[in-house]
Each structure stands twice: as structure tokens, then as C-alpha cells.
Design an enzyme around this catalytic site. Structure first.
Site, mmCIF file in Angstrom:
data_model
loop_
_atom_site.group_PDB
_atom_site.id
_atom_site.type_symbol
_atom_site.label_atom_id
_atom_site.label_comp_id
_atom_site.label_asym_id
_atom_site.label_seq_id
_atom_site.Cartn_x
_atom_site.Cartn_y
_atom_site.Cartn_z
ATOM 1 N N CYS A 76 -6.239 8.447 1.289
ATOM 2 C CA CYS A 76 -5.773 9.814 1.547
ATOM 3 C C CYS A 76 -5.070 10.399 0.319
ATOM 4 O O CYS A 76 -3.955 9.986 -0.022
ATOM 5 C CB CYS A 76 -4.849 9.814 2.762
ATOM 6 S SG CYS A 76 -4.008 11.373 3.064
ATOM 7 N N CYS A 79 -1.712 12.137 1.051
ATOM 8 C CA CYS A 79 -0.678 11.134 1.340
ATOM 9 C C CYS A 79 0.008 10.694 0.052
ATOM 10 O O CYS A 79 1.231 10.479 0.016
ATOM 11 C CB CYS A 79 -1.279 9.917 2.042
ATOM 12 S SG CYS A 79 -2.008 10.257 3.665
#
Length: 304
Positions: A76, A79
């Protein structure tokens, strides 16, 4: 938010694991160990959490201090933008809150419990319950404001937080009595008590919400679970009952889709009844829940 997320399954799993022989925990990484250390990350401020440690590191810890859960994954990109900001803020929080990092790919039971549909997802936990959440990347200033607001609302609720001068509000004896009946398994008595409070205090959202939840549970538990598989496609009552059973089983997406399909294939009173039931079920959750937002869009498409 606590009414929309059930973390009890994770606690039960942790309890079961404690009954089994435990493997020795891996040694902690020191600053000169194999893993690089970060000046903004300390052991007390940021912790890595797994399915096995969730109860101790998150639920139990949250009875003493606010725990901010960072749900992330290695693949991600957003993230990787958000996590360093959270870690830096946690290191500077001086113990007012702690950051718990959870890899959703490696800990799917936790991801399922939080009903994660997109990451990064950040959830604040206090007294064992989620109290606020957001998805996506936010700036340091936005996150700081978000956490400060949560801490302000919590006041002195957590022993690990600095004590304030304000006295807690006295407990409403009517709400306490209703809760006692609910905990004792007297659903009908609890429902009557919460309804009575809501009738004389229309603004008491806690009592109204409790009444709605109890009404739903009582109705859903009265259905035969087999209705999920046996309901005829055009049998409105059966499809609504099947939706109740699915929702009680923590499958909101499937439950909402059942009713939306009824809306699509019916008209007149049947369609109105299905739409009304779906709107009632939406009220059991935070309106910002992703699965509620998605279902509302599907409903609008089905209607128009």
C-alpha cells in the site's frame, strides 16, 4: 462507532490461544540490531500487533490509554505515506496515546473484525471499543486535531491520561437499570426501559440507538437461520428475514444486497416495505461506514 464493530471474536481467539502451549517470543530488536531503528519510533510509543497479541496490546492497553490502530499493508503506497507521520506523532505524544501497527495481510482476522475495505485505515480504541476512525492519508495537522478531539471527549475516562478538574457526569439511573436488564438477558425488559427513556427524551440518542439494536437482535434471533438458503426470490418476508440473519452473522454487505434485490424486483407496497426495512438497518451503523455508503448508492440506483 462501537456499535458497528464487534471485537469480541478477537478476544475469544486470544483466550483460546492462551490455553495452548506458547512459543517463545522473538527477541526485541535493539538500536544496533539487524533491523534499522527510527529516531521517531520507540518501543513504548509504537508497537507491532498480531492476531495473537491484539487483546493484550490493544484491548487491554486501551483501558489505560488511547490506542490508535494503523491498519496497513506492505503493498500500500498511501500507507507508506501515512505511517511515518503517525509514528512521529506517537513518539512525541509523551504517553498520551500509543500507536498499534497491524499488517492486514498477515492478520486477516483483525482486518475482518474491523471490516476493512480500504487502507490505510486508522481506528482509535478506548476502553476496548472503537470510538473514531478515518481512511486515507491525512496531514500531520489534521491527525493531531483528530486525536486531540478524541482525547478531549474522553476526559479522565482512561487512568493513563492526565487527570483533569472536571467531575464526571452522574450516571442516569434509568439507563443503568436498562443496561442491567440487558446484561441479565432480559431483552424485553431492557427494550421497554430504553423505549420509555426515548419517548420522554427524544434527544437521547443513546437510548434510541439501544432500543433499535435490541429490536433488531430479538427479531433476527426469531428467524430460522436456514431462511438464508431457503427464501424464495420473490418472497419479500422471507428475503427480509434472510437479511436479518445475515446481518446478525456480521455479513452486512450480503444482508443489504438481499434487500436491494427485493427493491429491484418489486413495486408498490412491497418495494416500500423493503426500502423502509433497509433504511432501518442503516440506522444500526455509523452512516460513514463504507458498506453503508456503498449500499445507499446501490439503493439509489435500484430506485431510480
Amino acid at each position: 462507532m462501537s456499535g458497528a464493530v464487534d471485537l469480541s471474536a478477537l478476544k475469544e481467539r486470544a483466550d483460546a490461544q492462551r490455553q495452548q502451549p506458547q512459543r517463545p517470543a522473538p527477541p526485541s530488536r535493539s538500536a544496533d540490531g539487524a533491523a534499522p531503528s527510527s529516531p521517531a519510533r520507540t518501543v513504548s510509543a509504537v508497537i507491532d500487533v498480531t492476531d495473537a497479541t491484539f487483546e493484550t496490546e490493544v484491548l487491554t492497553r486501551s483501558t489505560q490509554q488511547l490506542v490508535v490502530v494503523d491498519l496497513w499493508a506492505e503493498w500500500c503506497g498511501p500507507c507508506k505515506q501515512l505511517s511515518p507521520v503517525l509514528e512521529s506523532l506517537a513518539a512525541r505524544a509523551q504517553g498520551r496515546w500509543v500507536l498499534a501497527k497491524i499488517d492486514v495481510d498477515a492478520n486477516q482476522r483483525i482486518a475482518q473484525a474491523f471490516r476493512v475495505q480500504s487502507i490505510p485505515m486508522v481506528v482509535a480504541i478506548a476502553q476496548g471499543q472503537p470510538v473514531a476512525a478515518f481512511n486515507g492519508v491525512r496531514s500531520e495537522a489534521e491527525i493531531t486535531s483528530w486525536i486531540d478531539e478524541i482525547l478531549s471527549q474522553l476526559g479522565d475516562a482512561l487512568p493513563g491520561m492526565s487527570a483533569g478538574d472536571e467531575m464526571p457526569e452522574p450516571e442516569d439511573p434509568r439507563m443503568a437499570m436498562a443496561e442491567e436488564r440487558l446484561n441479565a438477558g432480559d431483552f424485553e425488559g431492557a427494550l421497554a426501559a430504553y423505549r420509555a427513556i426515548a419517548e420522554v427524551e427524544p434527544g437521547n440518542t443513546e437510548a434510541a440507538s439501544a432500543a433499535r439494536n435490541i429490536e433488531f437482535v430479538m427479531r433476527a434471533q426469531a428467524h430460522d437461520p436456514a431462511i438464508v438458503h431457503n427464501a424464495a426470490p420473490h418472497d419479500v418476508d422471507a428475503q427480509l428475514a434472510a437479511a436479518d440473519v445475515l446481518l446478525l452473522g456480521q455479513e452486512p454487505d450480503a444482508a443489504f444486497d438481499r434487500i436491494i434485490n427485493v427493491v429491484k424486483v418489486t413495486s408498490g407496497d412491497d418495494r416500500t416495505r423493503a426500502r423502509t426495512r433497509l433504511l432501518e438497518l442503516f440506522e444500526l451503523f455509523d452512516p460513514a461506514e463504507p458498506f453503508v455508503v456503498a449500499a445507499r448508492r446501490k439503493l439509489a440506483t435500484a430506485l431510480y
